[in-house]
Design an enzyme around this catalytic site. Structure first.
Site, PDB file in Angstrom:
ATOM      1  N   GLY A  55       2.691 -49.439  41.851  1.00  0.00           N
ATOM      2  CA  GLY A  55       2.056 -49.072  40.852  1.00  0.00           C
ATOM      3  C   GLY A  55       2.482 -50.242  39.628  1.00  0.00           C
ATOM      4  O   GLY A  55       3.155 -50.961  40.055  1.00  0.00           O
ATOM      5  N   CYS A  82       7.008 -51.298  47.186  1.00  0.00           N
ATOM      6  CA  CYS A  82       6.995 -51.946  45.764  1.00  0.00           C
ATOM      7  C   CYS A  82       7.522 -50.940  44.601  1.00  0.00           C
ATOM      8  O   CYS A  82       8.481 -50.793  44.505  1.00  0.00           O
ATOM      9  CB  CYS A  82       5.499 -52.484  45.697  1.00  0.00           C
ATOM     10  SG  CYS A  82       5.417 -53.695  44.283  1.00  0.00           S
ATOM     11  N   TYR A  83       6.776 -50.590  43.609  1.00  0.00           N
ATOM     12  CA  TYR A  83       6.923 -49.887  42.466  1.00  0.00           C
ATOM     13  C   TYR A  83       7.758 -48.555  43.205  1.00  0.00           C
ATOM     14  O   TYR A  83       8.811 -48.066  42.755  1.00  0.00           O
ATOM     15  CB  TYR A  83       5.958 -49.304  41.759  1.00  0.00           C
ATOM     16  CG  TYR A  83       6.287 -48.588  40.540  1.00  0.00           C
ATOM     17  CD1 TYR A  83       6.726 -48.842  39.475  1.00  0.00           C
ATOM     18  CD2 TYR A  83       6.300 -46.991  40.711  1.00  0.00           C
ATOM     19  CE1 TYR A  83       7.139 -48.026  38.408  1.00  0.00           C
ATOM     20  CE2 TYR A  83       6.702 -46.147  39.864  1.00  0.00           C
ATOM     21  CZ  TYR A  83       7.241 -46.747  38.478  1.00  0.00           C
ATOM     22  OH  TYR A  83       7.689 -45.933  37.669  1.00  0.00           O
ATOM     23  N   HIS A 172       4.049 -55.441  50.377  1.00  0.00           N
ATOM     24  CA  HIS A 172       3.076 -54.449  50.483  1.00  0.00           C
ATOM     25  C   HIS A 172       2.711 -54.484  51.966  1.00  0.00           C
ATOM     26  O   HIS A 172       1.835 -55.252  52.529  1.00  0.00           O
ATOM     27  CB  HIS A 172       1.700 -54.674  49.849  1.00  0.00           C
ATOM     28  CG  HIS A 172       1.968 -54.543  48.429  1.00  0.00           C
ATOM     29  ND1 HIS A 172       1.701 -53.117  47.865  1.00  0.00           N
ATOM     30  CD2 HIS A 172       2.185 -55.209  47.334  1.00  0.00           C
ATOM     31  CE1 HIS A 172       1.879 -53.202  46.716  1.00  0.00           C
ATOM     32  NE2 HIS A 172       2.400 -54.323  46.186  1.00  0.00           N
ATOM     33  N   GLU A 174       0.748 -52.705  53.631  1.00  0.00           N
ATOM     34  CA  GLU A 174      -0.587 -52.101  54.013  1.00  0.00           C
ATOM     35  C   GLU A 174      -1.717 -53.136  53.946  1.00  0.00           C
ATOM     36  O   GLU A 174      -2.689 -52.972  54.551  1.00  0.00           O
ATOM     37  CB  GLU A 174      -0.889 -51.092  53.069  1.00  0.00           C
ATOM     38  CG  GLU A 174      -1.134 -51.466  51.394  1.00  0.00           C
ATOM     39  CD  GLU A 174       0.289 -51.480  50.882  1.00  0.00           C
ATOM     40  OE1 GLU A 174       1.358 -51.720  51.402  1.00  0.00           O
ATOM     41  OE2 GLU A 174       0.202 -51.574  49.530  1.00  0.00           O
ATOM     42  N   SER A 226     -29.555 -37.905  52.213  1.00  0.00           N
ATOM     43  CA  SER A 226     -30.347 -38.958  51.597  1.00  0.00           C
ATOM     44  C   SER A 226     -30.742 -39.891  52.854  1.00  0.00           C
ATOM     45  O   SER A 226     -31.597 -41.085  52.526  1.00  0.00           O
ATOM     46  CB  SER A 226     -29.244 -39.978  51.037  1.00  0.00           C
ATOM     47  OG  SER A 226     -28.269 -40.561  52.015  1.00  0.00           O
ATOM     48  N   GLY A 227     -30.510 -39.587  54.251  1.00  0.00           N
ATOM     49  CA  GLY A 227     -30.972 -40.311  55.201  1.00  0.00           C
ATOM     50  C   GLY A 227     -29.793 -41.537  55.354  1.00  0.00           C
ATOM     51  O   GLY A 227     -30.113 -42.011  56.568  1.00  0.00           O
ATOM     52  N   GLY A 228     -28.870 -41.691  54.497  1.00  0.00           N
ATOM     53  CA  GLY A 228     -27.982 -42.827  54.869  1.00  0.00           C
ATOM     54  C   GLY A 228     -26.790 -42.156  55.956  1.00  0.00           C
ATOM     55  O   GLY A 228     -26.786 -41.110  56.399  1.00  0.00           O
ATOM     56  N   VAL A 229     -25.933 -43.006  56.314  1.00  0.00           N
ATOM     57  CA  VAL A 229     -24.889 -42.717  57.132  1.00  0.00           C
ATOM     58  C   VAL A 229     -24.162 -41.361  56.815  1.00  0.00           C
ATOM     59  O   VAL A 229     -24.016 -40.373  57.797  1.00  0.00           O
ATOM     60  CB  VAL A 229     -23.752 -43.849  57.248  1.00  0.00           C
ATOM     61  CG1 VAL A 229     -22.810 -43.595  58.638  1.00  0.00           C
ATOM     62  CG2 VAL A 229     -24.529 -45.094  57.575  1.00  0.00           C
ATOM     63  N   ASP A 230     -23.485 -41.157  55.520  1.00  0.00           N
ATOM     64  CA  ASP A 230     -22.845 -40.148  55.281  1.00  0.00           C
ATOM     65  C   ASP A 230     -23.691 -38.941  55.386  1.00  0.00           C
ATOM     66  O   ASP A 230     -23.006 -37.987  56.071  1.00  0.00           O
ATOM     67  CB  ASP A 230     -22.296 -40.436  54.141  1.00  0.00           C
ATOM     68  CG  ASP A 230     -21.478 -41.754  53.661  1.00  0.00           C
ATOM     69  OD1 ASP A 230     -21.064 -42.364  54.700  1.00  0.00           O
ATOM     70  OD2 ASP A 230     -21.555 -42.227  52.625  1.00  0.00           O
ATOM     71  N   SER A 231     -24.617 -38.589  54.894  1.00  0.00           N
ATOM     72  CA  SER A 231     -25.316 -37.359  54.881  1.00  0.00           C
ATOM     73  C   SER A 231     -25.711 -37.145  56.175  1.00  0.00           C
ATOM     74  O   SER A 231     -25.981 -35.835  56.781  1.00  0.00           O
ATOM     75  CB  SER A 231     -26.375 -37.269  53.742  1.00  0.00           C
ATOM     76  OG  SER A 231     -27.425 -38.279  53.672  1.00  0.00           O
ATOM     77  N   SER A 232     -26.230 -38.129  57.050  1.00  0.00           N
ATOM     78  CA  SER A 232     -26.734 -37.898  58.340  1.00  0.00           C
ATOM     79  C   SER A 232     -25.629 -37.101  59.049  1.00  0.00           C
ATOM     80  O   SER A 232     -25.895 -36.605  60.039  1.00  0.00           O
ATOM     81  CB  SER A 232     -27.170 -39.052  58.923  1.00  0.00           C
ATOM     82  OG  SER A 232     -28.131 -39.621  58.052  1.00  0.00           O
ATOM     83  N   LYS A 372     -15.535 -45.032  55.281  1.00  0.00           N
ATOM     84  CA  LYS A 372     -16.945 -45.263  55.836  1.00  0.00           C
ATOM     85  C   LYS A 372     -16.923 -45.522  57.244  1.00  0.00           C
ATOM     86  O   LYS A 372     -17.563 -44.992  57.923  1.00  0.00           O
ATOM     87  CB  LYS A 372     -17.389 -46.468  55.315  1.00  0.00           C
ATOM     88  CG  LYS A 372     -19.143 -46.698  55.478  1.00  0.00           C
ATOM     89  CD  LYS A 372     -19.744 -45.877  54.911  1.00  0.00           C
ATOM     90  CE  LYS A 372     -21.159 -46.113  54.387  1.00  0.00           C
ATOM     91  NZ  LYS A 372     -21.687 -44.961  53.368  1.00  0.00           N
TER      92      LYS A 372
END
Ligand code: XMP
Length: 516
Positions: A55, A82-83, A172, A174, A226-232, A372
């Site tokens: 942070g 870290c923080y 870090h 990560e 929307s026809g995109g990856v997520d909604s498909s 994603k």
């Protein structure tokens, strides 16, 4: 069966989502919660381990984020980063101060020496690069802790109280720059928290389908497609859960890419789901007329999507006992501002008007914790074809946020044509798989050119290409000059209204992927 969960307590650092990703990469389910979450809520999750993030604050200042010390009495292992490390030290009786001289402040890649008898570093090299970003340091560590890593500038790079399962690292683990950083997180999860590692996409898929079945009961779902990856992927998941009680509504807002509306319609007709296409081109363009502010455009589009869904729900007798589903993913939530995070840009699916939300029994967003590439993995799990799973993302607001300034039909057509050439040439060059997302932007800048023997004064088109896996950070794609040259020549020759082409060479951060 209770899910094995690790909680990431978010203190506002910039890499917090990455921590969650790394934990899940190690096969352990993980949720991020702001540090202000009441501790009883965290406890209800029965975490097997807790990670305090970094942070921007200094822990010794009165109003900096703190944590209720009772968390250290739960018997749950904690890793502070870290923080988060300084907070652990400060709360348990150590002393954190501003680094007195520049040498104790550390930023960037730092050679670090690890005590490999500590569980956190077991099986890893004794020396490696770590990524530091701290101006404060631990002048004294709390009782019961040992120093388990150091650098040339700083004796207290990592601390551990192995008896209580408390670990703190100043760097870090990560970020990719820290060598073996993910292995250290894995050590924390498996050596210290004794994780079984039951987080797999197959598991997520099964439990989510079950949860959706229970939540939806005998109801129906209108899915914003929307026809995109997520909604498909969401459509496939929902179809698995409720079969033909699912209706997918695809809204063509007139700001799709060239031929995209027809392509999506064709793809979904082949697939046996209830699919509805709404041609709302005029409705959206009218609402957007004269608007040039990016967030205003996004708000108008988000709201209008909602009103179309409400109208379609009426048309298909979807009642207020039924649900609306959206393919919102984790970066949408984060970038639209969550907890203490700044609003970078409001993603369209976060902008439903309250009266639209109230029209349904609930809004289902079962992908909202996924990144994603995790959504893509889920798509494969559900048997979606590779071409759908690997489609490059296309933002819900479409070309509206790729036309800088006000939007007109003519500008949208110009951009569509230019973008189609760009995409065609990238595919011809065999680069369409290696560039994660690429598109054209119609800037609002006009400049003087000469074509034939005449003067022109037309728009500048920007080309953008990025490589990334999670779309939270991205590198600009190194498209070969000769490919850029072909694209430029073709667009100038074939598309009216553009006389200059530039290539965007900024990464994210500091830029974002889309221009608005
Ligand atoms: P930025 O521009 O924020 O984009 O770096 C990250 C990714 O998100 C996509 N994006 C959106 N997707 N609705 C969406 O569905 C939106 O409002 C939206 N805004 C950006 C963007 O295309 C990129 O893949």
């Amino acid at each position: 069966m209770a899910k094995e969960t690790v909680v990431v307590l978010d203190f506002g650092g910039q890499y917090n989502q990455l921590i969650a990703r790394r934990v899940r990469e190690c096969g352990v389910y993980c949720e991020v919660h702001p540090y202000t979450t009441p501790l009883e809520k965290i406890r209800e999750l029965h975490p097997i381990g807790i990670i305090f993030t970094g942070g921007p604050d200094s822990v010794y200042l009165e109003d900096s984020p703190k944590v209720d010390p009772s968390i250290f009495t739960w018997g749950v292992p904690i890793l502070g980063i870290c923080y988060g490390c300084q907070l652990m030290s400060h709360t348990l009786g150590g002393r954190v101060t501003a680094a007195q001289d520049d040498s104790a402040r550390e930023y960037g890649k730092t050679v670090t020496y690890y005590d490999t008898s500590c569980k956190l570093f077991e099986g890893l090299p004794e020396e490696g690069i770590s990524w530091m970003s701290h101006g404060d340091y631990m002048a004294a560590i709390p009782d019961g802790f040992a120093l388990v890593a150091h650098s040339k500038a700083c004796p207290n790079v990592a601390i551990a109280d192995e008896a209580r399962g408390f670990y703190g690292v100043q760097y870090h683990p990560e970020v990719n720059h820290t060598e073996h950083g993910t292995d250290m997180i894995r050590n924390f999860l498996y050596n210290v928290c004794h994780a079984k590692g039951d987080w797999t996409m197959g598991n997520f898929c099964k439990t989510t389908v079950e949860r959706l079945k229970q939540e939806i009961g005998g109801g129906r779902v209108l899915l914003a497609l929307s026809g995109g990856v997520d909604s498909s992927v969401l459509a496939a998941l929902m179809a698995e859960a409720i079969g033909d009680r699912l209706t997918c509504v695809f809204v063509d807002h007139g700001l799709m890419r060239k031929n995209e509306g027809d392509e999506i319609e064709a793809a979904f007709f082949k697939w046996s789901v209830n699919f509805v296409r709404v041609n709302a081109q005029k409705r959206f363009l009218d609402k957007l007329a004269g608007v040039d502010d990016p967030e205003t455009k996004r708000r108008i589009i988000g709201a209008e999507f909602g009103y179309v869904f409400r109208d379609e729900a009426e048309r298909f007798n979807i009642t207020n006992q039924d649900f609306l589903a959206q393919g919102t993913i984790y970066p949408d939530v984060i970038e639209s501002g969550k907890g203490d995070a700044d609003v970078i840009k409001s993603h369209h699916n976060r902008l439903l008007p309250p009266e639209v939300v109230a029209r349904f029994k609930g809004v289902l967003e079962p992908l909202d914790l996924l990144f994603k590439d995790e959504v893509r993995q889920l798509g494969r799990e559900l048997g979606l074809p590779e071409y759908l799973v690997m489609r490059q993302p296309f933002p819900g607001p479409g070309l509206a946020i790729r036309i800088i300034g006000d939007i007109t039909q003519e500008k949208a057509d110009t951009l569509r044509d230019a973008d189609a050439i760009f995409r065609e040439e990238i595919a011809n060059a065999g680069l369409d798989r290696s560039i994660s997302q690429y598109f054209a932007v119609l800037t609002n800048t006009r400049s003087v050119g000469v074509m034939g023997d005449g003067r022109t004064y037309e728009y500048t088109l920007a080309l953008r290409g990025v490589t990334t896996t999670d779309f939270m950070t991205a590198e600009w794609a190194r498209i070969p000059y000769d490919v850029l040259d072909r694209i430029s020549t073709r667009i100038i020759n074939e598309v009216r209204g553009i006389n200059r082409i530039v290539y965007d060479i900024t990464s994210k951060p500091p830029a974002t992927i889309e221009w608005e």
